[in-house]
Design an enzyme around this catalytic site. Structure first.
Site, short mmCIF file in Angstrom:
data_model
loop_
_atom_site.label_atom_id
_atom_site.label_comp_id
_atom_site.label_asym_id
_atom_site.label_seq_id
_atom_site.Cartn_x
_atom_site.Cartn_y
_atom_site.Cartn_z
N GLU A 10 -9.93 7.10 3.61
CA GLU A 10 -10.82 6.17 4.30
C GLU A 10 -10.03 4.90 4.55
OE1 GLU A 10 -10.55 6.14 1.07
OE2 GLU A 10 -10.27 3.98 0.85
N SER B 224 1.74 -9.84 -1.09
CA SER B 224 1.33 -8.45 -0.86
C SER B 224 1.70 -7.89 0.51
CB SER B 224 -0.18 -8.31 -1.10
OG SER B 224 -0.91 -9.18 -0.28
N LYS C 125 0.81 -1.22 0.00
CA LYS C 125 0.00 0.00 0.00
C LYS C 125 0.84 1.27 0.00
CE LYS C 125 -4.42 -1.61 1.64
NZ LYS C 125 -4.21 -3.03 2.02
#
Ligand SMILES: *Cc1c(COP(=O)(O)O)cnc(C)c1O
Length: 403
Positions: free
Chosen positions: A120, A387, A98
């Protein structure tokens, strides 16, 4: 390097009038259109500017620790019966992919002269990544999070606060991610002059799905060069988990034009797709509009957005990025789903064979490896998008193993 990045990015497919096939678009309130138009213009300019990529690449190298390794997993390979390579996004600063996206959007925000970041978050992972770059750039940061999630993800809330962010608990609706996203959009409308809305996946209105995919394509661009270097040829398959779809989109995009490379996205089947308690949006949803774009969504019989379910909070989203919907319709990417139990077993298998504790999201991709290995055969090369790391999930895993 940045010249190279500029050229590589320019070669990725662009949406046409804000859409990937019929999917995407800008389904937002009239009041949001100026903000979105401003962002689209700024993104288009930055995307074609070597100076932008120079800044992003430098931060990815010095701060995030890129390039991430492409590691040949020999014992896992022997176990599944194919040649498996792991793209180690878990080794990035903050422990997942991310941060790649957050760095890029923060650099863009600064170019646009925006002085405040909002975001968010559901599980809190994107909130932590956003709070991290806000601290790095010295920008105030406000995070919207469903009140339910604030309780469930207390540790991540503490992380965000330590990093200096303000966390708003959203009490409306189901008090989860989709309500937090609505609240963040409301903030953006009200404060558009000085505020940058940093979306965490390839979702939301155009240009977000395009921008986030390009920023995450560093995963696939590196992996492509690394496998050519390490194995001397392209892989037979790439596999990644799909929540909103950003790590998968980032891995897949640089391979889309390589017809010989099978691409497999793995959604969360939760307690089983037949039970209705799952997050297999592409596998079992239908075409609809959510958070500003047209894609597949999970709906209830009455047409309302359904509650998604997965043991991994990061896959627990009732929508999916519009480009994945297009890839599905084109047949370019195959989407499968794995259950909570299958993901847990896969997490253990990776731990025991390679000494790597991956995130529960990632474990869904590992759980699809037997099927993909059968398709490519024993000499087939598979790249798996690893990930994120599993530290955040240890309590969940420990509780499940005891019952
Ligand atoms: C958030 C997250 C995901 C899911 O998000 P995508 O946008 O689908 O990539 C997957 N893995 C990890 C480790 C995450 O934190």
């Amino acid at each position: 390097m940045s010249r190279g990045t500029l050229d590589a990015i320019a070669s990725l497919p662009e949406p046409v009038r804000g859409r990937f096939g019929e999917f995407g678009g800008q389904y937002v309130a009239e009041t949001l259109m100026p903000a979105i138009a401003e962002l689209e213009l700024a993104w288009r300019a930055a995307r074609g500017d070597a100076a932008f990529w120079a800044e992003v690449d430098a931060l990815l190298a010095d701060y995030v620790g890129r390039p991430s390794r492409l590691y040949r997993a020999r014992r896992l390979s022997a176990s599944v019966g194919a040649d498996v390579w792991l793209k180690r996004e878990d080794l990035n600063h903050t422990g997942a992919h991310k941060i790649n996206n957050c760095i890029g959007q923060a650099v863009l925000a600064r170019r646009m002269g925006k002085r405040r970041l909002i975001a968010e978050t559901g599980a809190g992972q994107h909130g932590v990544a956003t709070a991290t770059v806000a601290a790095l750039f010295g920008l105030p940061c406000e995070i919207y999070m469903g009140a339910e999630d604030v309780v469930r993800q207390a540790l991540n809330v503490e992380r965000m606060r330590l990093l200096g962010a303000t966390v708003h608990a959203v009490e409306s609706g189901t008090r989860t991610l989709k309500d937090a996203m609505n609240e963040a959009l409301r903030d953006w409308v009200t404060n558009v002059g000085d505020t940058f809305y940093l979306i965490g996946s390839v979702a939301g209105p155009h240009p977000y799905p395009w921008m986030v995919r390009d920023l995450q394509s560093v995963i696939g661009r590196e992996a492509r060069a690394q496998i050519l270097e390490g194995a001397g040829r392209l892989p037979d398959a790439c596999v990644a988990c799909v929540g909103g779809g950003s790590n998968a989109g980032g891995l897949f995009a640089p391979f889309i034009a390589d017809a010989g490379v099978q691409l497999v996205g793995v959604e969360a089947a939760g307690e089983g797709v037949a039970t209705g308690r799952h997050a297999a949006t592409l596998g079992a949803g239908r075409v609809g509009v959510l958070h500003g774009s047209k894609s597949y969504v999970l709906t209830r019989p009455d047409g309302q957005i359904a509650h998604a379910h997965s043991i991994s909070a990061g896959l627990d989203y009732p929508g999916v990025g519009p480009e994945h919907a297009a890839w599905k319709e084109q047949g370019r990417v195959r989407y499968v789903a794995r259950t909570d139990d299958e993901a847990l077993a896969a997490l253990e298998r990776l731990a025991r064979t390679e000494g790597i504790l991956c995130a529960l999201e990632t474990a869904h991709a590992i759980a699809a490896l037997d099927e993909v290995a059968a398709a490519v055969g024993p000499t087939g090369i598979i790249i798996v998008g690893l990930s994120g790391r599993g530290d955040k999930d240890m309590v969940t895993v420990a509780q499940r193993r005891q019952t």
